[in-house]
Motif scaffolding. Structure first.
Motif, PDB file in Angstrom:
ATOM      1  N   THR A   1       0.852  -1.189   0.000  1.00 38.14           N
ATOM      2  CA  THR A   1       0.000   0.000   0.000  1.00 38.14           C
ATOM      3  C   THR A   1       0.889   1.241   0.000  1.00 38.14           C
ATOM      4  O   THR A   1       2.097   1.145   0.236  1.00 38.14           O
ATOM      5  CB  THR A   1      -0.884   0.027   1.265  1.00 38.14           C
ATOM      6  N   LEU A   2       0.290   2.405  -0.231  1.00 40.79           N
ATOM      7  CA  LEU A   2       1.057   3.651  -0.151  1.00 40.79           C
ATOM      8  C   LEU A   2       1.657   3.821   1.244  1.00 40.79           C
ATOM      9  O   LEU A   2       2.796   4.266   1.390  1.00 40.79           O
ATOM     10  CB  LEU A   2       0.172   4.851  -0.489  1.00 40.79           C
ATOM     11  N   GLU A   3       0.925   3.447   2.269  1.00 40.82           N
ATOM     12  CA  GLU A   3       1.428   3.552   3.641  1.00 40.82           C
ATOM     13  C   GLU A   3       2.653   2.653   3.845  1.00 40.82           C
ATOM     14  O   GLU A   3       3.638   3.064   4.460  1.00 40.82           O
ATOM     15  CB  GLU A   3       0.312   3.155   4.609  1.00 40.82           C
ATOM     16  N   GLN A   4       2.608   1.440   3.319  1.00 43.10           N
ATOM     17  CA  GLN A   4       3.749   0.528   3.447  1.00 43.10           C
ATOM     18  C   GLN A   4       4.953   1.030   2.657  1.00 43.10           C
ATOM     19  O   GLN A   4       6.097   0.915   3.119  1.00 43.10           O
ATOM     20  CB  GLN A   4       3.357  -0.870   2.972  1.00 43.10           C
ATOM     21  N   LEU A   5       4.714   1.593   1.469  1.00 43.54           N
ATOM     22  CA  LEU A   5       5.809   2.140   0.672  1.00 43.54           C
ATOM     23  C   LEU A   5       6.457   3.326   1.386  1.00 43.54           C
ATOM     24  O   LEU A   5       7.678   3.470   1.383  1.00 43.54           O
ATOM     25  CB  LEU A   5       5.310   2.544  -0.721  1.00 43.54           C
ATOM     26  N   ARG A   6       5.643   4.175   2.020  1.00 40.62           N
ATOM     27  CA  ARG A   6       6.188   5.298   2.787  1.00 40.62           C
ATOM     28  C   ARG A   6       7.015   4.792   3.966  1.00 40.62           C
ATOM     29  O   ARG A   6       8.106   5.288   4.232  1.00 40.62           O
ATOM     30  CB  ARG A   6       5.061   6.203   3.290  1.00 40.62           C
ATOM     31  N   ALA A   7       6.490   3.811   4.675  1.00 45.72           N
ATOM     32  CA  ALA A   7       7.181   3.275   5.855  1.00 45.72           C
ATOM     33  C   ALA A   7       8.524   2.637   5.492  1.00 45.72           C
ATOM     34  O   ALA A   7       9.467   2.686   6.276  1.00 45.72           O
ATOM     35  CB  ALA A   7       6.288   2.264   6.572  1.00 45.72           C
ATOM     36  N   SER A   8       8.610   2.068   4.285  1.00 44.80           N
ATOM     37  CA  SER A   8       9.857   1.414   3.870  1.00 44.80           C
ATOM     38  C   SER A   8      10.816   2.385   3.171  1.00 44.80           C
ATOM     39  O   SER A   8      11.878   1.977   2.697  1.00 44.80           O
ATOM     40  CB  SER A   8       9.553   0.229   2.949  1.00 44.80           C
ATOM     41  N   GLY A   9      10.442   3.666   3.076  1.00 50.15           N
ATOM     42  CA  GLY A   9      11.321   4.672   2.477  1.00 50.15           C
ATOM     43  C   GLY A   9      11.357   4.642   0.960  1.00 50.15           C
ATOM     44  O   GLY A   9      12.298   5.168   0.360  1.00 50.15           O
ATOM     45  N   GLN A  10      10.373   4.056   0.319  1.00 48.45           N
ATOM     46  CA  GLN A  10      10.362   3.939  -1.137  1.00 48.45           C
ATOM     47  C   GLN A  10       9.616   5.080  -1.832  1.00 48.45           C
ATOM     48  O   GLN A  10       9.564   5.111  -3.055  1.00 48.45           O
ATOM     49  CB  GLN A  10       9.738   2.593  -1.534  1.00 48.45           C
ATOM     50  N   ILE A  11       9.060   6.001  -1.094  1.00 52.14           N
ATOM     51  CA  ILE A  11       8.280   7.103  -1.641  1.00 52.14           C
ATOM     52  C   ILE A  11       9.149   8.356  -1.782  1.00 52.14           C
ATOM     53  O   ILE A  11       9.920   8.687  -0.887  1.00 52.14           O
ATOM     54  CB  ILE A  11       7.090   7.418  -0.713  1.00 52.14           C
ATOM     55  N   LEU A  12       9.026   9.023  -2.902  1.00 50.22           N
ATOM     56  CA  LEU A  12       9.692  10.316  -3.143  1.00 50.22           C
ATOM     57  C   LEU A  12       8.587  11.364  -3.315  1.00 50.22           C
ATOM     58  O   LEU A  12       7.895  11.375  -4.325  1.00 50.22           O
ATOM     59  CB  LEU A  12      10.572  10.238  -4.378  1.00 50.22           C
ATOM     60  N   ASP A  13       8.428  12.230  -2.312  1.00 55.76           N
ATOM     61  CA  ASP A  13       7.386  13.266  -2.349  1.00 55.76           C
ATOM     62  C   ASP A  13       7.971  14.617  -2.717  1.00 55.76           C
ATOM     63  O   ASP A  13       9.141  14.878  -2.444  1.00 55.76           O
ATOM     64  CB  ASP A  13       6.727  13.412  -0.961  1.00 55.76           C
ATOM     65  N   LEU A  14       7.127  15.458  -3.302  1.00 52.68           N
ATOM     66  CA  LEU A  14       7.496  16.855  -3.518  1.00 52.68           C
ATOM     67  C   LEU A  14       7.212  17.607  -2.232  1.00 52.68           C
ATOM     68  O   LEU A  14       6.181  17.404  -1.609  1.00 52.68           O
ATOM     69  CB  LEU A  14       6.654  17.480  -4.638  1.00 52.68           C
ATOM     70  N   LYS A  15       8.111  18.451  -1.821  1.00 51.28           N
ATOM     71  CA  LYS A  15       7.895  19.270  -0.625  1.00 51.28           C
ATOM     72  C   LYS A  15       7.509  20.663  -1.067  1.00 51.28           C
ATOM     73  O   LYS A  15       8.127  21.246  -1.935  1.00 51.28           O
ATOM     74  CB  LYS A  15       9.163  19.333   0.230  1.00 51.28           C
ATOM     75  N   ARG A  16       6.423  21.188  -0.464  1.00 52.25           N
ATOM     76  CA  ARG A  16       5.984  22.540  -0.801  1.00 52.25           C
ATOM     77  C   ARG A  16       6.319  23.483   0.304  1.00 52.25           C
ATOM     78  O   ARG A  16       6.361  23.234   1.412  1.00 52.25           O
ATOM     79  CB  ARG A  16       4.480  22.568  -1.039  1.00 52.25           C
TER      80      ARG A  16
END
Length: 110
Positions: free
Chosen positions: A95-110
């Motif tokens: 899930t998106l939550e699991q991907l975030r928890a594992s450090g696999q997500i690259l977000d844009l910071k505003r």
């Protein structure tokens, strides 16, 4: 004459409706980047790849593609799925939550 319980209910509804409209408009204002990352990092057989957000459909399904033309989809409440070749990898089934928890997500910071 209006029954007192109907009057109380109508006042409650009149107070709640504007608040509901505010929360819905605020939730939609930042989309899609508040819910979906700009990129996802995945590993498959020792090869690390970045998948970029390329499309967000009206039903809330986001499509990610990498430079090798491999692609996958994910929704806010669903799991990552491959499009085309059914290969494995470190992103599939998460899930998106699991991907975030594992450090696999690259977000844009505003």
């Amino acid at each position: 004459m209006i029954h007192p319980s109907i009057r109380v209910l109508s006042v409650a509804i009149a107070c709640i409706l504007p608040l509901a409209g505010i929360s819905v408009s605020q939730a939609q204002a930042g989309e899609p980047f508040d819910q979906f990352p700009i990129a996802v990092a995945c590993e498959y057989q020792g090869l690390y790849q970045i998948f970029y957000l390329t499309r967000l459909e009206a039903d809330g399904v986001a499509t990610y593609v990498n430079p090798s033309k491999l692609a996958g989809t994910i929704s806010v409440g669903g799991t990552a799925k491959a499009l085309g070749e059914p290969i494995g990898g470190s992103c599939l089934g998460k899930t998106l939550e699991q991907l975030r928890a594992s450090g696999q997500i690259l977000d844009l910071k505003r």
